[in-house]
Design an enzyme around this catalytic site. Structure first.
Site, PDB file in Angstrom:
ATOM      1  CE1 TYR A 208      -0.899  -3.768 -11.572  1.00  0.00           C
ATOM      2  CE2 TYR A 208      -0.063  -5.998 -11.833  1.00  0.00           C
ATOM      3  CZ  TYR A 208       0.139  -4.632 -11.863  1.00  0.00           C
ATOM      4  OH  TYR A 208       1.379  -4.131 -12.154  1.00  0.00           O
ATOM      5  CB  SER A 209      -8.140  -4.946  -7.565  1.00  0.00           C
ATOM      6  OG  SER A 209      -7.550  -4.750  -6.319  1.00  0.00           O
TER       7      SER A 209
ATOM      8  CB  CYS B 187      -9.807  -0.283  -2.217  1.00  0.00           C
ATOM      9  SG  CYS B 187      -8.676  -1.233  -3.235  1.00  0.00           S
TER      10      CYS B 187
ATOM     11  CD  GLU C  12      -7.364  -5.740  -1.954  1.00  0.00           C
ATOM     12  OE1 GLU C  12      -7.832  -6.789  -1.460  1.00  0.00           O
ATOM     13  OE2 GLU C  12      -7.414  -5.466  -3.160  1.00  0.00           O
TER      14      GLU C  12
ATOM     15  CE1 TYR D  53      -1.604  -4.907  -2.289  1.00  0.00           C
ATOM     16  CE2 TYR D  53      -3.552  -3.681  -3.023  1.00  0.00           C
ATOM     17  CZ  TYR D  53      -2.906  -4.887  -2.781  1.00  0.00           C
ATOM     18  OH  TYR D  53      -3.550  -6.063  -3.025  1.00  0.00           O
TER      19      TYR D  53
HETATM   20  P1  NAP Z   1      -2.602   8.733  -6.395  1.00  0.00           P
HETATM   21  O1  NAP Z   1      -2.940   9.267  -7.724  1.00  0.00           O
HETATM   22  O2  NAP Z   1      -1.182   8.807  -5.935  1.00  0.00           O
HETATM   23  O3  NAP Z   1      -3.469   9.374  -5.252  1.00  0.00           O
HETATM   24  C1  NAP Z   1      -4.852   9.454  -5.346  1.00  0.00           C
HETATM   25  C2  NAP Z   1      -5.326  10.517  -4.401  1.00  0.00           C
HETATM   26  O4  NAP Z   1      -5.127  10.124  -3.026  1.00  0.00           O
HETATM   27  C3  NAP Z   1      -4.600  11.836  -4.582  1.00  0.00           C
HETATM   28  O5  NAP Z   1      -5.580  12.814  -4.646  1.00  0.00           O
HETATM   29  C4  NAP Z   1      -3.760  11.915  -3.335  1.00  0.00           C
HETATM   30  O6  NAP Z   1      -3.521  13.274  -2.925  1.00  0.00           O
HETATM   31  C5  NAP Z   1      -4.669  11.273  -2.341  1.00  0.00           C
HETATM   32  N1  NAP Z   1      -4.010  10.975  -1.070  1.00  0.00           N
HETATM   33  C6  NAP Z   1      -2.692  10.960  -0.784  1.00  0.00           C
HETATM   34  N2  NAP Z   1      -2.490  10.744   0.516  1.00  0.00           N
HETATM   35  C7  NAP Z   1      -3.718  10.621   1.080  1.00  0.00           C
HETATM   36  C8  NAP Z   1      -4.157  10.421   2.404  1.00  0.00           C
HETATM   37  N3  NAP Z   1      -3.313  10.282   3.415  1.00  0.00           N
HETATM   38  N4  NAP Z   1      -5.487  10.374   2.622  1.00  0.00           N
HETATM   39  C9  NAP Z   1      -6.365  10.514   1.605  1.00  0.00           C
HETATM   40  N5  NAP Z   1      -6.000  10.723   0.341  1.00  0.00           N
HETATM   41  C10 NAP Z   1      -4.690  10.780   0.070  1.00  0.00           C
HETATM   42  O7  NAP Z   1      -3.107   7.258  -6.366  1.00  0.00           O
HETATM   43  P2  NAP Z   1      -2.592   6.026  -7.209  1.00  0.00           P
HETATM   44  O8  NAP Z   1      -1.208   6.278  -7.689  1.00  0.00           O
HETATM   45  O9  NAP Z   1      -3.609   5.674  -8.221  1.00  0.00           O
HETATM   46  O10 NAP Z   1      -2.483   4.903  -6.094  1.00  0.00           O
HETATM   47  C11 NAP Z   1      -3.590   4.201  -5.624  1.00  0.00           C
HETATM   48  C12 NAP Z   1      -3.184   3.123  -4.686  1.00  0.00           C
HETATM   49  O11 NAP Z   1      -4.133   2.084  -4.851  1.00  0.00           O
HETATM   50  C13 NAP Z   1      -1.811   2.519  -4.924  1.00  0.00           C
HETATM   51  O12 NAP Z   1      -1.155   2.424  -3.697  1.00  0.00           O
HETATM   52  C14 NAP Z   1      -2.145   1.151  -5.493  1.00  0.00           C
HETATM   53  O13 NAP Z   1      -1.153   0.204  -5.160  1.00  0.00           O
HETATM   54  C15 NAP Z   1      -3.430   0.859  -4.804  1.00  0.00           C
HETATM   55  N6  NAP Z   1      -4.307  -0.174  -5.400  1.00  0.00           N
HETATM   56  C16 NAP Z   1      -4.269  -0.457  -6.720  1.00  0.00           C
HETATM   57  C17 NAP Z   1      -5.081  -1.455  -7.201  1.00  0.00           C
HETATM   58  C18 NAP Z   1      -5.051  -1.867  -8.649  1.00  0.00           C
HETATM   59  O14 NAP Z   1      -5.663  -2.889  -8.954  1.00  0.00           O
HETATM   60  N7  NAP Z   1      -4.397  -1.189  -9.540  1.00  0.00           N
HETATM   61  C19 NAP Z   1      -5.944  -2.124  -6.357  1.00  0.00           C
HETATM   62  C20 NAP Z   1      -5.965  -1.794  -5.021  1.00  0.00           C
HETATM   63  C21 NAP Z   1      -5.143  -0.800  -4.548  1.00  0.00           C
HETATM   64  P3  NAP Z   1      -2.135  14.037  -3.054  1.00  0.00           P
HETATM   65  O15 NAP Z   1      -2.382  15.105  -4.054  1.00  0.00           O
HETATM   66  O16 NAP Z   1      -1.882  14.624  -1.693  1.00  0.00           O
HETATM   67  O17 NAP Z   1      -1.078  13.090  -3.477  1.00  0.00           O
END
Ligand code: NAP
Length: 400
Positions: free
Chosen positions: A199-200, A358, A398, A400
């Site tokens: 986790y970040s 990210c 970064e 995932y």
């Molecule tokens: P999410 O709610 O699933 O999606 C966020 C937004 O991104 C939605 O509006 C989604 O649109 C859009 N999206 C989908 N495909 C896209 C594309 N090709 N280009 C641009 N935008 C797009 O996001 P989430 O579940 O929070 O996931 C975030 C990601 O960040 C995960 O993969 C996670 O592993 C990663 N992450 C997490 C951390 C942490 O510390 N927790 C740190 C770094 C990274 P739609 O309506 O089309 O789905």
């Protein structure tokens, strides 16, 4: 590749572009796995036992590089390198299912998350030196939960939570942009310990409040997700085993004139909360600009939506993109970037501009195409600029 094996394996490597050839790692390594010639310091994969003793003494972070490979690179090959090879495609489809069989170690996860910079994972030149790998599965830091707050509206499924972990008297130094590992308690169906999840860190280096020894994580509950449910259900006073800190490149420039363009989706916003807080606290009048392009399905699902609104525009220019507002067209971060083409092109012409991406892996390509269009519209070539920015530690990914 000279050390052939039949399974996927993790290989420890030293980045020849960052290493200052100080010999610290070779002196530290207890098993004689690190050696050098007149060109490079390298790690012998047949000797390295991943004890991590060499990691924290390295003054540059060049030692903290990892790849998942089918067969390890030999020392002779590494002597000839002027840069690290990119992470190979290790998805199950590319490896005939082998990738599913390996226990993805933390460093391999980081290498994969950073693969969007083409193997050039280089910290900004002015970044503070990070501490890495101080705690591992066998010797974790034990943190106490001091807060667990819901960030998304009550009606939203899969809530996103802001979880504060306090390290008490244990020294756990972090920088904005680094990650930590969480060791979920218990054993899996095969009686083995669960995989460590990364986790970040969502707080600045000196804690949620200045000079507190804690960090915050931004965690989205995933229906069946073992670790996300474990974290989201934590109560105040619970103990959590934490490894790390990890990551030596996705770091902030320590330069008040640096322009920082942050592009994220969902919980990918975590490191940018840390970035913003650090600049707000330490350089509130910084001449460099901070821009945040932030994508979520709806405002109700956007982590830190309320607090973000209160960050003044003079410190942080905010561009929100919503993809699932009923009756409205889908908007992604790359659409908002295109709307700001002139502003972004002006910033991209400056050598003090850094880009950080990210979040979802899927957005990488859309962001790349948007930057390509923005550059072309202003007489620049993104492919060339991207290479310069990668090499100078000004382009960071970064996902995932
Ligand atoms: P999410 O709610 O699933 O999606 C966020 C937004 O991104 C939605 O509006 C989604 O649109 C859009 N999206 C989908 N495909 C896209 C594309 N090709 N280009 C641009 N935008 C797009 O996001 P989430 O579940 O929070 O996931 C975030 C990601 O960040 C995960 O993969 C996670 O592993 C990663 N992450 C997490 C951390 C942490 O510390 N927790 C740190 C770094 C990274 P739609 O309506 O089309 O789905």
């Amino acid at each position: 590749m000279s050390v052939a094996t039949s399974e996927m394996l993790k290989q420890h490597l030293i980045d020849p572009e960052v290493c200052i050839r100080c010999n610290t790692c070779e002196e530290t390594c207890p098993v004689g796995a690190i050696t050098h010639d007149s060109n490079n310091y390298v790690v012998d994969a047949s000797k390295c036992n991943f004890c991590m003793d060499c990691i924290s003494p390295c003054p540059t972070g060049s030692i903290d590089n990892w790849r998942v490979v089918k067969s390890a690179w030999g020392v002779d090959e590494q002597f000839g390198w002027s840069e690290l090879p990119a992470q190979q495609d290790i998805t199950p489809s590319a490896t005939g299912g082998q990738a599913e069989a390996i226990d993805y170690e933390v460093q391999a996860l980081i290498a994969e998350a950073h693969s969007g910079v083409g193997g050039k994972t280089i910290a900004p030149l002015s970044a503070a030196k990070p501490s890495v790998n101080l705690f591992n599965r066998d010797k974790p830091a034990v943190a106490i939960v001091t807060g667990n707050f819901r960030l998304t509206d009550e009606g939203v499924d899969n809530d996103v939570r802001h979880i504060i972990l306090d390290f008490g008297d244990t020294r756990f130094p972090v920088l904005e942009g680094q990650s930590v590992g969480v060791v979920p308690p218990g054993l899996d169906d095969h009686g083995a310990p669960h995989r460590i999840r990364l986790y970040s860190i969502a707080s600045p280096r000196h804690g949620e409040r200045p000079n507190t020894n804690n960090i915050a994580l931004t965690v989205k509950r995933d229906g069946a997700g073992l670790c996300s449910n474990y974290l989201c259900d934590l109560q105040k006073g619970d103990k959590v085993s934490v490894t790390g800190p990890f990551g030596a490149t996705f770091l902030m420039p320590n330069d008040s004139s640096a322009n920082i363009i942050m592009i994220c989706t969902g919980t990918g916003s975590a490191p940018f909360r840390g970035f913003t807080e650090w600049r707000r606290r330490m350089m509130p009048d910084a001449p460099g600009r901070m821009l945040l392009f932030f994508g979520a399905r709806r405002p109700e699902e956007l982590p830190y939506f309320g607090p973000l609104q209160r960050v003044p525009e003079t410190l942080l220019s905010k561009y929100f993109a919503y993809s699932r507002i009923s009756g409205e067209r889908k908007v992604y971060v790359q659409d908002r970037m295109r709307e700001q083409s002139a502003l972004l092109a002006g910033l991209l012409r400056k050598g003090a501009t850094h880009i950080y991406v990210c979040g979802l892996k899927g957005m990488e390509q859309g962001v790349d195409v948007a930057l390509d269009d923005i550059c072309r519209g202003d007489g620049m070539t993104w492919r060339e600029l991207r290479e310069v920015m990668r090499t100078e530690g000004r382009y960071h990914v970064e996902t995932y």
